[in-house]
Design an enzyme around this catalytic site. Structure first.
Site, PDB file in Angstrom:
ATOM      1  N   GLN A  27       0.779  -1.365  -0.048  1.00  0.00           N
ATOM      2  CA  GLN A  27      -0.059  -0.146  -0.239  1.00  0.00           C
ATOM      3  C   GLN A  27       1.055   1.373   0.015  1.00  0.00           C
ATOM      4  O   GLN A  27       1.735   1.245   0.482  1.00  0.00           O
ATOM      5  CB  GLN A  27      -1.251  -0.016   1.176  1.00  0.00           C
ATOM      6  CG  GLN A  27      -1.797   1.329   1.604  1.00  0.00           C
ATOM      7  CD  GLN A  27      -1.386   1.829   2.143  1.00  0.00           C
ATOM      8  OE1 GLN A  27      -0.523   1.356   2.964  1.00  0.00           O
ATOM      9  NE2 GLN A  27      -1.918   3.205   2.826  1.00  0.00           N
ATOM     10  N   THR A  79       1.575   4.205   1.072  1.00  0.00           N
ATOM     11  CA  THR A  79       2.642   4.388   2.381  1.00  0.00           C
ATOM     12  C   THR A  79       3.796   3.347   2.652  1.00  0.00           C
ATOM     13  O   THR A  79       4.818   3.823   3.376  1.00  0.00           O
ATOM     14  CB  THR A  79       1.509   4.330   3.485  1.00  0.00           C
ATOM     15  OG1 THR A  79       1.510   3.793   4.304  1.00  0.00           O
ATOM     16  CG2 THR A  79       0.765   5.898   3.689  1.00  0.00           C
ATOM     17  N   LYS A  80       3.771   2.507   2.321  1.00  0.00           N
ATOM     18  CA  LYS A  80       4.450   1.162   2.822  1.00  0.00           C
ATOM     19  C   LYS A  80       5.991   1.447   2.334  1.00  0.00           C
ATOM     20  O   LYS A  80       6.447   1.850   1.627  1.00  0.00           O
ATOM     21  CB  LYS A  80       3.602  -0.325   3.190  1.00  0.00           C
ATOM     22  CG  LYS A  80       2.666  -0.710   3.347  1.00  0.00           C
ATOM     23  CD  LYS A  80       2.611  -0.246   5.078  1.00  0.00           C
ATOM     24  CE  LYS A  80       1.080  -0.242   5.649  1.00  0.00           C
ATOM     25  NZ  LYS A  80       0.437  -0.999   5.726  1.00  0.00           N
ATOM     26  N   ASN A  81       7.098   0.837   3.360  1.00  0.00           N
ATOM     27  CA  ASN A  81       8.678   0.938   2.728  1.00  0.00           C
ATOM     28  C   ASN A  81       8.271   0.108   0.828  1.00  0.00           C
ATOM     29  O   ASN A  81       9.596   0.845   0.553  1.00  0.00           O
ATOM     30  CB  ASN A  81       9.632   0.598   3.336  1.00  0.00           C
ATOM     31  CG  ASN A  81       9.314   1.121   4.783  1.00  0.00           C
ATOM     32  OD1 ASN A  81       8.331   2.065   5.166  1.00  0.00           O
ATOM     33  ND2 ASN A  81      10.321   0.618   5.859  1.00  0.00           N
ATOM     34  N   ILE A  82       7.774  -0.743   1.028  1.00  0.00           N
ATOM     35  CA  ILE A  82       8.110  -0.826  -0.421  1.00  0.00           C
ATOM     36  C   ILE A  82       5.870  -0.625  -0.959  1.00  0.00           C
ATOM     37  O   ILE A  82       5.694  -0.803  -0.541  1.00  0.00           O
ATOM     38  CB  ILE A  82       8.795  -2.392  -0.823  1.00  0.00           C
ATOM     39  CG1 ILE A  82      10.020  -2.468  -0.458  1.00  0.00           C
ATOM     40  CG2 ILE A  82       7.522  -3.216  -2.016  1.00  0.00           C
ATOM     41  CD1 ILE A  82      10.660  -2.000  -1.589  1.00  0.00           C
TER      42      ILE A  82
END
Ligand SMILES: *Cc1c(COP(=O)(O)O)cnc(C)c1O
Length: 397
Positions: A193, A195-198
């Protein structure tokens, strides 16, 4: 006399932090390649298996299976682990809503066990007391990118013959005693999603070392088909939960940036921890030395109880925000979420209540966080953060 920015003083910082997402020519090139290939979805993919291969390699996982998002990844992982409607699943309440709603999607019942005071991770010492004959699985959540105590949780799971699904949505690249997030439990789930780091806009992944569970998860995500079967051979009740080829392409681009971003975040997080340790009124979280790699999705910290009793979290966040530092209040403890309690009642006929004082206090009064993108800046950014927080906390002393 301290003059806060919110009272018309000069803000500590006006410069912005690194924007998220970060992308470049590689993403552009891969997206155009997909566009022109005409292969945007369906079967016989090019980018999708490559994204899975690379993601598995990052975590030393045997199998990686892409899926539409991190929520559905949890639902499918629970089903692949054999969890049935009515089975109980132990999880922490200090997590994103989806950890619980993913279970409730098919009638698996969340059972909330409190988190540890100094890590905000599932308290393994409290898990055994929550086990009943209906307990089927545990979902440790690697919150903020810090891994829960997988050694102790695995021992408990083995003793009671429970499955473990690691909710690793925030823990891409994290390691526990050298082992990749999502590979210690029976299955691990990830989210891409925005905002996630990937980030692939939306998206999810399931990791597992088990051939059988990988096959079942794949089948559930592919309309109940079997990998080597005919097109209209449906052996399980599954659904089309595949991500598109465009998302897989973005995933490959983003993965190429992961290692360098992880190194930057870790360096900055370590520095910020040191600086924040010296600020009166703040408590940084403990890091278990067995977390041999931290994913630093969030930089979490707490207000000390004495301060948290006097000043509201909201007020602290907005005052630090006015100084130019984006700080967030974070979650509502899931055991206090009326929709979850109602969801449990619909499936069990019982209004169940859970007392999780550590999580409740953290959510209501103490825990704050900053997002991973602030950790992608430079050293000076960390000094600015510490300076702004020092200034604000001094105004409360
Ligand atoms: C983001 C997140 C999820 C859900 O992932 P989506 O891709 O948004 O569905 C689940 N658990 C945790 C801990 C998360 O942070």
């Amino acid at each position: 006399m301290i003059k806060l920015a919110k009272d018309g003083g000069v803000p500590t910082r006006t410069k912005s932090f690194p924007e998220w997402p970060i992308f470049g020519e590689m993403e552009e090139h891969l997206l155009l390649e997909v566009l022109h290939s005409g292969k945007w979805g369906g079967t016989g993919r090019i980018q999708l298996p490559e994204a899975e291969r690379q993601f598995a390699a990052v975590h030393d996982a045997k199998h990686a299976i892409t899926v539409v998002n991190g929520t559905v990844a949890i639902t499918i992982a629970l089903q692949a682990a054999g969890v049935q409607p009515g089975d109980e699943v132990i999880m922490p309440p200090y997590t994103f809503f989806a950890t619980a709603s993913a279970a409730l999607m098919f009638g698996a019942i969340p059972v909330f066990v409190d988190v540890e005071e100094n890590t905000l991770l599932l308290d393994a010492n409290k898990v055994e007391a929550a086990i009943t004959p209906k307990t089927k699985a545990i979902i440790p959540v690697h919150i903020g990118g810090a891994m829960a105590d997988m050694t102790q949780l695995k021992a408990i799971a083995d003793k009671y013959k429970l499955r473990i699904i690691e909710d690793s949505a925030q823990a891409v690249g994290a390691r526990w005693n050298g082992l990749g997030a999502g590979t210690i439990g029976d299955l691990g789930t990830f989210s891409f999603q925005s905002t996630k780091n990937i980030n692939s806009g939306e998206g999810g992944m399931i990791l597992t070392q088990s051939d059988e569970m990988a096959d079942l998860a794949w089948s559930l995500i592919n309309a109940g088909r079997v990998r080597s079967g005919e097109w209209y051979q449906h052996e399980n009740v599954g659904w089309n939960l595949r991500m598109t080829e465009f998302q897989a392409a973005i995933l490959i681009g983003q993965l190429s940036r992961l290692e360098q971003q992880m190194v930057t975040r870790e360096k900055n997080a370590k520095l910020l921890e040191e600086l924040m340790r010296n600020i009166e009124g703040i408590r940084v979280l403990d890091r278990d030395p067995r977390i041999t790699r931290h994913a630093n999705h969030l930089f979490l910290f707490k207000l000390v109880p004495e301060l948290a009793e006097r000043v509201s979290k909201r007020e602290v966040c907005s005052t630090i925000g006015a100084e130019g530092i984006p700080v967030h209040e974070g979650y509502v403890s899931l055991n206090l979420n009326p929709a979850i309690i109602e969801g449990i009642r619909e499936w069990t006929g019982e209004t169940r209540t859970y007392s999780c004082p550590v999580s409740e206090r953290a959510c209501l009064k103490e825990a704050l966080w900053m997002h991973q993108n602030v950790l992608l800046g430079d050293e000076q950014d960390m000094y600015d953060i510490a300076q702004a927080i020092t200034k604000v906390l001094q105004s409360y002393s």
